[in-house]
Design a protein around this motif. Structure first.
Motif, PDB file in Angstrom:
ATOM      1  N   ALA A   1      25.577   6.028  -0.150  1.00  0.00           N
ATOM      2  CA  ALA A   1      24.471   6.076   0.811  1.00  0.00           C
ATOM      3  C   ALA A   1      24.905   6.707   2.119  1.00  0.00           C
ATOM      4  N   LEU A   2      26.079   6.322   2.581  1.00  0.00           N
ATOM      5  CA  LEU A   2      26.576   6.917   3.827  1.00  0.00           C
ATOM      6  C   LEU A   2      26.980   8.372   3.606  1.00  0.00           C
ATOM      7  N   ALA A   3      27.580   8.640   2.445  1.00  0.00           N
ATOM      8  CA  ALA A   3      28.042  10.002   2.161  1.00  0.00           C
ATOM      9  C   ALA A   3      26.895  11.001   2.141  1.00  0.00           C
ATOM     10  N   ALA A   4      25.705  10.519   1.861  1.00  0.00           N
ATOM     11  CA  ALA A   4      24.543  11.408   1.779  1.00  0.00           C
ATOM     12  C   ALA A   4      24.041  11.817   3.161  1.00  0.00           C
ATOM     13  N   GLU A   5      24.523  11.189   4.191  1.00  0.00           N
ATOM     14  CA  GLU A   5      24.068  11.483   5.557  1.00  0.00           C
ATOM     15  C   GLU A   5      25.005  12.493   6.225  1.00  0.00           C
TER      16      GLU A   5
ATOM     17  N   VAL B   1      28.040   8.475  13.597  1.00  0.00           N
ATOM     18  CA  VAL B   1      28.398   8.376  15.019  1.00  0.00           C
ATOM     19  C   VAL B   1      27.247   7.772  15.816  1.00  0.00           C
ATOM     20  N   ARG B   2      26.032   8.180  15.516  1.00  0.00           N
ATOM     21  CA  ARG B   2      24.875   7.657  16.253  1.00  0.00           C
ATOM     22  C   ARG B   2      24.746   6.141  16.072  1.00  0.00           C
ATOM     23  N   HIS B   3      24.869   5.688  14.845  1.00  0.00           N
ATOM     24  CA  HIS B   3      24.676   4.264  14.575  1.00  0.00           C
ATOM     25  C   HIS B   3      25.935   3.434  14.853  1.00  0.00           C
ATOM     26  N   TRP B   4      26.977   4.109  15.293  1.00  0.00           N
ATOM     27  CA  TRP B   4      28.158   3.395  15.773  1.00  0.00           C
ATOM     28  C   TRP B   4      27.831   2.722  17.104  1.00  0.00           C
ATOM     29  N   GLY B   5      26.887   3.310  17.819  1.00  0.00           N
ATOM     30  CA  GLY B   5      26.509   2.723  19.106  1.00  0.00           C
ATOM     31  C   GLY B   5      27.664   2.706  20.087  1.00  0.00           C
ATOM     32  N   ARG B   6      27.833   1.600  20.762  1.00  0.00           N
ATOM     33  CA  ARG B   6      28.858   1.480  21.781  1.00  0.00           C
ATOM     34  C   ARG B   6      30.034   0.633  21.310  1.00  0.00           C
ATOM     35  N   LEU B   7      30.346   0.690  20.031  1.00  0.00           N
ATOM     36  CA  LEU B   7      31.475  -0.090  19.510  1.00  0.00           C
ATOM     37  C   LEU B   7      32.809   0.379  20.078  1.00  0.00           C
TER      38      LEU B   7
ATOM     39  N   VAL C   1      31.288  -6.597  16.679  1.00  0.00           N
ATOM     40  CA  VAL C   1      31.175  -5.958  15.368  1.00  0.00           C
ATOM     41  C   VAL C   1      29.993  -6.512  14.572  1.00  0.00           C
ATOM     42  N   LEU C   2      29.763  -7.796  14.682  1.00  0.00           N
ATOM     43  CA  LEU C   2      28.765  -8.450  13.817  1.00  0.00           C
ATOM     44  C   LEU C   2      27.418  -7.707  13.715  1.00  0.00           C
ATOM     45  N   PRO C   3      26.749  -7.389  14.816  1.00  0.00           N
ATOM     46  CA  PRO C   3      25.424  -6.760  14.687  1.00  0.00           C
ATOM     47  C   PRO C   3      25.484  -5.335  14.130  1.00  0.00           C
ATOM     48  N   ILE C   4      26.522  -4.588  14.523  1.00  0.00           N
ATOM     49  CA  ILE C   4      26.623  -3.203  14.033  1.00  0.00           C
ATOM     50  C   ILE C   4      26.926  -3.207  12.537  1.00  0.00           C
ATOM     51  N   TRP C   5      27.799  -4.095  12.127  1.00  0.00           N
ATOM     52  CA  TRP C   5      28.150  -4.196  10.702  1.00  0.00           C
ATOM     53  C   TRP C   5      26.897  -4.534   9.887  1.00  0.00           C
ATOM     54  N   ALA C   6      26.121  -5.470  10.363  1.00  0.00           N
ATOM     55  CA  ALA C   6      24.904  -5.863   9.633  1.00  0.00           C
ATOM     56  C   ALA C   6      23.939  -4.687   9.508  1.00  0.00           C
ATOM     57  N   GLU C   7      23.802  -3.928  10.582  1.00  0.00           N
ATOM     58  CA  GLU C   7      22.910  -2.771  10.525  1.00  0.00           C
ATOM     59  C   GLU C   7      23.416  -1.719   9.535  1.00  0.00           C
ATOM     60  N   TRP C   8      24.710  -1.496   9.559  1.00  0.00           N
ATOM     61  CA  TRP C   8      25.295  -0.521   8.629  1.00  0.00           C
ATOM     62  C   TRP C   8      25.119  -0.961   7.180  1.00  0.00           C
TER      63      TRP C   8
ATOM     64  N   GLU D   1      22.822  -2.792   5.908  1.00  0.00           N
ATOM     65  CA  GLU D   1      21.438  -2.632   5.488  1.00  0.00           C
ATOM     66  C   GLU D   1      21.102  -1.166   5.264  1.00  0.00           C
ATOM     67  N   ARG D   2      21.604  -0.332   6.164  1.00  0.00           N
ATOM     68  CA  ARG D   2      21.282   1.095   6.103  1.00  0.00           C
ATOM     69  C   ARG D   2      22.059   1.811   5.012  1.00  0.00           C
ATOM     70  N   TRP D   3      23.350   1.466   4.923  1.00  0.00           N
ATOM     71  CA  TRP D   3      24.248   2.147   3.989  1.00  0.00           C
ATOM     72  C   TRP D   3      25.004   1.120   3.156  1.00  0.00           C
ATOM     73  N   PRO D   4      24.355   0.528   2.165  1.00  0.00           N
ATOM     74  CA  PRO D   4      24.992  -0.554   1.401  1.00  0.00           C
ATOM     75  C   PRO D   4      26.091  -0.079   0.454  1.00  0.00           C
TER      76      PRO D   4
END
Length: 288
Positions: A63-67, A73-79, A47-54, A56-59
DNA sequence: GACGCGTGGTT
DNA sequence: TAACCAAGCGT
């Protein structure tokens, strides 16, 4: 019973807690909510790296709702369990439209959001807002099963006695700290496979250890194989959609799974679940 | 209450 | 090495 557990476990936690980013005092309710969804059935280290990316991208939820949902799903990667990405996106939109962009603070409000069940609602209400709730995850259930009930594993599904026990143990002060401390003990010491009783702060009082660590006697816990399942097929198909930015011709999906009947069933499932979208001319993409 | 839902590390 | 397991949820 069991009130003697508090001081040893809280003291142990003070010395041994991992420094996880969503536990820091500056973690926002949104950051905590995202972490809890990601951590459902998923190890911390993944979880750690994906959470950090999220973060930064969607603080913020806005921010996420606008996408489009497909970006989540794309930035979920292989979680794994990618419907959680869809759920988080739906949470973000609901929070934006119904709560003016602020993560709701009560258990009942949180519980109504998509993908938030009993555990996650209690965890967010507790960890993000300081409320007192019994946080019954698999770690807590295992610790209590052993320390109090004297059994190696808890029942398959959470029972009323388990809940009553957990509620009876809630301290008057700082319930959130107690909850996270018990979880951490289960995650690091009172583990499922090879518990480290020698390092356990409550070993002297543990009913299971005092009984000689009797083996689990409950019903067989079935583990389904993964290879060849619809689940694996869905994963393959979704990976293709994730890694291709834009429309994917069906031939590209056909290429990753031989069994056509199973492949069609899995693809239909992804569409039904909102994880994939059918375009014209038999092409597919992540949901827009 | 049982089942389906991903993925990858560990034993 | 196949099976187990990891901060569950929705049907």
């Amino acid at each position: 019973m069991g009130t003697g557990l508090h001081a040893p476990i809280l003291d142990w936690y003070a010395e041994n807690a991992r420094d996880l980013p969503w536990r820091r005092t500056d973690a926002s309710p949104w950051a905590i909510l995202v972490s809890e969804i990601m951590l459902q059935q998923t190890p911390v280290v993944r979880v750690l790296p994906i959470w950090a990316e999220w973060m930064e991208r969607w603080p913020t939820p806005a921010a996420l709702a606008a996408e489009p949902p497909g970006e989540a799903v794309r930035h979920w990667g292989r979680l794994g369990y990618p419907r959680r990405a869809l759920n988080l996106h739906a949470c973000a939109r609901a929070i934006t439209t119904e709560y003016e962009g602020q993560v709701p603070s009560t258990y009942d409000e949180l519980r109504k959001l998509p993908g938030i069940g009993d555990y996650t609602a209690a965890a967010v209400a507790s960890f993000a807002f300081g409320h007192s709730h019994a946080v019954l995850d698999t770690n807590v259930r295992r610790v209590l099963a052993r320390a109090v009930r004297g059994e190696e594993y808890p029942p398959k599904a959470t029972t009323t006695p388990e809940r009553k026990l957990a509620e009876s143990l809630l301290p008057a002060l700082d319930a959130p700290r107690w909850g996270v401390a018990v979880m951490e003990l289960g995650a690091l010491v009172c583990t499922a496979r090879a518990p480290r009783c020698a390092d356990c702060p409550v070993a002297a009082a543990c009913a299971w250890r005092l009984a000689g660590r009797p083996a689990y006697e409950g019903p067989e816990r079935r583990g389904q194989t993964y290879a060849g399942t619809d689940r694996q097929c869905r994963g393959r198909l979704l990976a293709v959609l994730r890694d291709a930015h834009g429309a994917v011709p069906k031939a590209a999906l056909d290429a990753v799974w031989a069994d056509a009947v199973q492949r069609e069933r899995a693809l239909d499932g992804l569409v039904t679940d909102g994880l994939a979208e059918v375009l014209a001319e038999g092409t597919y993409r992540l949901p827009s």
